[in-house]
Scaffold this active site. Structure first.
Site, PDB file in Angstrom:
ATOM      1  N   ASP A  64       4.489  10.213   1.944  1.00 26.09           N
ATOM      2  CA  ASP A  64       5.037  10.707   0.679  1.00 26.09           C
ATOM      3  C   ASP A  64       6.561  10.831   0.685  1.00 26.09           C
ATOM      4  O   ASP A  64       7.178  10.885  -0.368  1.00 26.09           O
ATOM      5  CB  ASP A  64       4.419  12.077   0.341  1.00 26.09           C
ATOM      6  CG  ASP A  64       4.529  13.076   1.493  1.00 26.09           C
ATOM      7  OD1 ASP A  64       5.141  12.740   2.517  1.00 26.09           O
ATOM      8  OD2 ASP A  64       4.000  14.201   1.373  1.00 26.09           O
ATOM      9  N   ASP A 119       5.357  19.956   8.478  1.00 22.82           N
ATOM     10  CA  ASP A 119       6.218  20.081   7.316  1.00 22.82           C
ATOM     11  C   ASP A 119       6.295  21.561   6.980  1.00 22.82           C
ATOM     12  O   ASP A 119       5.280  22.262   6.994  1.00 22.82           O
ATOM     13  CB  ASP A 119       5.642  19.291   6.130  1.00 22.82           C
ATOM     14  CG  ASP A 119       6.660  19.208   5.011  1.00 22.82           C
ATOM     15  OD1 ASP A 119       7.330  18.168   4.898  1.00 22.82           O
ATOM     16  OD2 ASP A 119       6.816  20.198   4.273  1.00 22.82           O
ATOM     17  N   ARG A 378      14.317  23.713  -2.593  1.00 30.03           N
ATOM     18  CA  ARG A 378      15.547  23.790  -1.786  1.00 30.03           C
ATOM     19  C   ARG A 378      16.725  23.238  -2.584  1.00 30.03           C
ATOM     20  O   ARG A 378      16.609  22.167  -3.186  1.00 30.03           O
ATOM     21  CB  ARG A 378      15.404  22.983  -0.491  1.00 30.03           C
ATOM     22  CG  ARG A 378      14.415  23.628   0.429  1.00 30.03           C
ATOM     23  CD  ARG A 378      14.371  23.027   1.822  1.00 30.03           C
ATOM     24  NE  ARG A 378      13.545  23.902   2.616  1.00 30.03           N
ATOM     25  CZ  ARG A 378      12.645  23.508   3.509  1.00 30.03           C
ATOM     26  NH1 ARG A 378      12.494  22.221   3.765  1.00 30.03           N
ATOM     27  NH2 ARG A 378      11.928  24.395   4.163  1.00 30.03           N
ATOM     28  N   SER A 532      13.723  22.938   6.846  1.00 33.13           N
ATOM     29  CA  SER A 532      12.728  21.944   7.230  1.00 33.13           C
ATOM     30  C   SER A 532      12.196  22.151   8.644  1.00 33.13           C
ATOM     31  O   SER A 532      12.859  22.708   9.508  1.00 33.13           O
ATOM     32  CB  SER A 532      13.379  20.565   7.118  1.00 33.13           C
ATOM     33  OG  SER A 532      12.754  19.640   7.967  1.00 33.13           O
ATOM     34  N   ARG A 534      11.675  19.623  10.543  1.00 36.23           N
ATOM     35  CA  ARG A 534      11.982  18.364  11.252  1.00 36.23           C
ATOM     36  C   ARG A 534      12.437  18.623  12.683  1.00 36.23           C
ATOM     37  O   ARG A 534      13.463  19.249  12.928  1.00 36.23           O
ATOM     38  CB  ARG A 534      13.015  17.540  10.466  1.00 36.23           C
ATOM     39  CG  ARG A 534      14.342  18.234  10.222  1.00 36.23           C
ATOM     40  CD  ARG A 534      15.226  17.437   9.263  1.00 36.23           C
ATOM     41  NE  ARG A 534      14.721  17.541   7.900  1.00 36.23           N
ATOM     42  CZ  ARG A 534      15.489  17.584   6.808  1.00 36.23           C
ATOM     43  NH1 ARG A 534      16.794  17.488   6.900  1.00 36.23           N
ATOM     44  NH2 ARG A 534      14.962  17.696   5.604  1.00 36.23           N
TER      45      ARG A 534
HETATM   46  C1  MIC Z   1      11.858  19.099   3.488  1.00 35.77           C
HETATM   47  O1  MIC Z   1      11.441  19.548   2.438  1.00 35.77           O
HETATM   48  O2  MIC Z   1      12.964  19.392   3.982  1.00 35.77           O
HETATM   49  C2  MIC Z   1      10.979  18.140   4.263  1.00 35.77           C
HETATM   50  C3  MIC Z   1      11.604  16.806   4.197  1.00 35.77           C
HETATM   51  O3  MIC Z   1       9.722  18.067   3.654  1.00 35.77           O
HETATM   52  C4  MIC Z   1      10.854  18.665   5.686  1.00 35.77           C
HETATM   53  C5  MIC Z   1      10.194  17.747   6.610  1.00 35.77           C
HETATM   54  C6  MIC Z   1      11.078  16.668   7.096  1.00 35.77           C
HETATM   55  O4  MIC Z   1      12.272  16.877   7.278  1.00 35.77           O
HETATM   56  O5  MIC Z   1      10.553  15.577   7.330  1.00 35.77           O
HETATM   57  C7  MIC Z   1      10.159  20.022   5.811  1.00 35.77           C
HETATM   58  O6  MIC Z   1      10.175  20.778   4.872  1.00 35.77           O
HETATM   59  O7  MIC Z   1       9.667  20.354   6.877  1.00 35.77           O
HETATM   60 FE1  SF4 Z   2       8.414  16.738  -0.007  1.00 34.83          FE
HETATM   61 FE2  SF4 Z   2       9.584  18.659   1.435  1.00 34.83          FE
HETATM   62 FE3  SF4 Z   2      10.263  18.243  -1.107  1.00 34.83          FE
HETATM   63 FE4  SF4 Z   2       7.925  19.260  -0.569  1.00 34.83          FE
HETATM   64  S1  SF4 Z   2       9.889  20.201  -0.137  1.00 34.83           S
HETATM   65  S2  SF4 Z   2       8.341  17.646  -2.034  1.00 34.83           S
HETATM   66  S3  SF4 Z   2       7.364  18.216   1.320  1.00 34.83           S
HETATM   67  S4  SF4 Z   2      10.562  16.829   0.607  1.00 34.83           S
END
Ligand code: MIC
Ligand code: SF4
Length: 639
Positions: A64, A119, A378, A532, A534
């Site tokens: 996704d 995630d 965010r 995140s 990550r």
């Molecule tokens: C995000 O919302 O920052 C992400 C991208 O979904 C991350 C995961 C990622 O960095 O791959 C998260 O929330 O953990």
């Molecule tokens: Fe995707 Fe992270 Fe955004 Fe949710 S907060 S939509 S998991 S990038």
């Protein structure tokens, strides 16, 4: 003594430790989820463990995040993920099927179960009464291998909801209000457990909006009871058999209590550049350039249906770009079949794929200096793809009202409220979710040229003299440490390449400088590594030679990721000592291996001769892992 919901789930999954706040516990994980941006690394790590089939009750791999496919890299990752899933007993949700958290809630989440996801917004599952926790990819890989997940036993906060929301005030406003009360670090090592009469007034998707954005409180997770609304939701998803009731006992106790009177709430916005910078919509006077509706926070069928009712027969303001990304294929197809999609298109909305998209900077970057309203979770600086843009996080109702007027608009000015009922029956078609192969030995896992091996950390030394490669302030996010967006995300399976971007938005020289220094220390403020999950925000610094991070405090997931990759997280005993350290200072760490076990480490600043005391807030298991150079090295050494 009675138990609350969290204690009931933890107790029935406890493998090690005691349910005493702050003490490390190990819990059994029933379900896991990954998404593509963290999944490639997680599955490379899982495969390194040589376990043929996942040992969980259910594991799902979603695609996704990286769906832009501007060259071969993302598509190669998708093919890798699909073949790995097929081979190792994992369900695969194809790109286009939707955002992991939305789809998991619809199709797989079960009350009273545990879910670990790579995630940070995995707590969305708390909306259906799961104990759903976000973690680094390696922790998820270990859970898929049947090992427990370790975490400090959180404090449990009861969030008591009174009364019900007034018209045009939404679930998003509940969580924005909570963020205004306790801030982005107010939930660290806590679980927010919702209760009170207000709970019954909220549907499962509304609850999921609240638990989703509990991640922005820094909370370990958030959870709602499983009640009649949960039952109706599961029944409408054709999953009545997955329902279990789950409530707290009447004499249950909590570590803290917060009371929210839903009837007193009003439409709110999180202003730039932090999800806890909250203002009432009615007090904001802004001309809006862009509105984006979607993300795992606000992309359910009912959210989308309501905005389509608001936009029906009207036109988006000529000066505004409105983009809409429905959360899943189920949502999108239902909107198409009931005519709502036509309303959105006719109003002038730009319809996007059911994916994360703009939320992670994959397209739809705002104009220079642009003002953009988003229903996301965010609004960190630069995350939208435009460094000087101002991102406001709002409810879908506020977003739709503002798209019509081009001014930030309180939806209460729209007139009579438009009620939207929960569907009696959702449209069920799981054909984009592929079951694992029943002949796994015949499946070949395909790696593209951009997929590189996972680097392994080095054992910790007792004496080290390390320069400070960077000093940063409070609330540094993992987006600062390891940015995302269309340019960087394709390198998620290539650590040498992605490490060039570490801290690039705040200090473009960081990557080269740390390579030149060889090994180094990072100095951080409060809540270092929020956001995140990550693990690249630990893995790439490790690759660049970072051995220690000293901060005033850490966000939970990032701290665990640092440990997993052999980077030592230490905290200032006296936060004022932060002021006595500068970039390029050299710190002497002596007798480290012994002192770590005693809970305090002393470092000497070579430049000033000053001694600084640091706290070690790590379990004996975590210390073992760090000494070996991280969880992969630790697991190998054990084998
Ligand atoms: C995000 O919302 O920052 C992400 C991208 O979904 C991350 C995961 C990622 O960095 O791959 C998260 O929330 O953990
Ligand atoms: Fe995707 Fe992270 Fe955004 Fe949710 S907060 S939509 S998991 S990038």
């Amino acid at each position: 003594m009675g138990l609350n919901i969290t204690q009931k789930i933890i107790k029935s999954h406890l493998v090690s430790g005691e349910m005493v706040p702050g003490k490390e516990i190990g819990i059994k994980i029933d379900q896991t989820l990954t998404q593509d941006a963290t999944g490639t690394m997680a599955y490379l790590q899982f495969r390194a463990m040589d376990i043929p089939t996942v040992k969980t009750q259910l594991s799902v791999s979603y695609v996704d995040h990286n769906t832009l496919q501007s060259d071969f890299k993302n598509a190669d990752d998708h093919r890798f993920l699909q073949t790995v899933a097929s081979k190792h007993g994992i369900y695969f949700s194809k790109p286009g099927n939707g955002i992991c958290h939305q789809v998991h809630l619809e199709r797989f989440g079960k009350p009273a179960k545990t879910l670990l996801g790579s995630d940070s917004h995995t707590p969305t599952g708390g909306g259906i009464g799961m104990l759903a926790i976000g973690a680094g990819g390696l922790d998820v890989a270990v859970a898929m291998a049947g090992q427990p997940f370790y975490l400090p036993m959180p404090k449990i906060v009861r969030v008591e909801l009174k009364n019900s929301l007034k018209p045009w005030v939404s679930a998003k406003d509940v969580i924005l209000h909570l963020l205004s009360l306790i801030s982005v670090k107010g939930g660290v090592n806590k679980i927010m457990e919702y209760g009170g009469e207000g709970v019954t007034t909220l549907s499962v998707p509304e609850r999921a909006t609240i638990t989703n954005m509990g991640a922005e409180l820094g909370a370990t997770t958030s959870i709602f009871p499983s009640d009649n609304n949960t039952k109706k939701f599961l029944e409408a998803q054709g999953r009545l058999k997955d329902f279990t009731p789950l409530t707290s006992d009447s004499d249950a106790t909590y570590d803290e209590v917060i009371v929210i009177n839903l009837a007193e709430l009003e439409p709110l916005a999180a202003c730039p550049h932090s999800p806890d910078n909250i203002m009432p919509i009615k007090d904001l006077d802004l001309t809006v350039n862009q509105v984006v509706i979607g993300s795992c926070t606000n992309s359910s069928y009912t959210d989308m249906k309501r905005i389509s009712e608001i936009l029906k027969g009207k036109k988006v303001h000529p000066e505004v770009s409105l983009a809409i990304a429905p959360g899943s294929r189920q949502v999108l197809e239902m909107l198409a079949r009931d005519g709502s999609l036509a309303n959105l298109i006719s109003a002038g909305a730009r319809i996007l794929e059911s994916a994360c998209g703009p939320c992670i900077g994959m397209g739809q970057a705002p104009n220079s200096g642009g003002i953009t309203l988003r229903t996301f979770n965010r609004n960190f600086e630069g995350r939208s793809g435009t460094k000087d843009a101002s991102v406001y996080l709002v409810s879908p109702e506020t977003a739709a009202a503002s798209a019509l007027s081009s001014k930030i608009t309180d939806p209460r000015t729209l007139g009579a409220y438009i009620p939207v009922n929960m569907p009696e029956k959702y449209l069920l078609d799981d054909s984009m979710i592929l079951a694992p192969s029943n002949q796994p030995e015949k499946v070949t896992v395909v790696l593209g040229p951009n997929i590189k091996p996972v680097p392994i950390g080095e054992p910790l030394k007792s004496q080290m003299e390390l320069p400070i490669s960077i000093k940063v302030g409070d609330n540094i996010t993992t987006d600062h440490i390891m940015p995302a967006g269309a340019k960087v995300l394709p390198f998620r399976s290539n650590i040498p390449a992605i490490s060039e971007f570490v801290f690039s938005a705040i200090d473009p020289g960081f990557s080269n400088r740390s390579k030149e220094l060889g090994q180094s220390i990072i100095i951080g403020g409060q809540n270092y590594g929020q956001g995140s999950s990550r693990e690249h925000a630990a893995l790439a610094p490790m690759y660049l030679g970072v051995r220690v991070v000293i901060a005033k405090s850490f966000a939970r997931i990032h701290k665990a990721n640092l440990v997993n990759f052999g980077i030592l997280p230490l905290e200032f005993k006296d936060p004022a000592d932060f002021d006595f350290l500068e970039q390029n200072d050299t710190l002497l760490l002596d007798n480290l291996l012994t002192d770590l076990r005693g809970g305090t480490v002393n470092v000497t600043n070579r430049r000033t001769g000053r001694n600084i005391e640091l706290t070690v807030d790590l379990s004996p298991r975590q210390l073992d892992v760090i000494e070996k150079g991280g969880l992969l090295a630790f697991t190998k050494a054990k084998a």
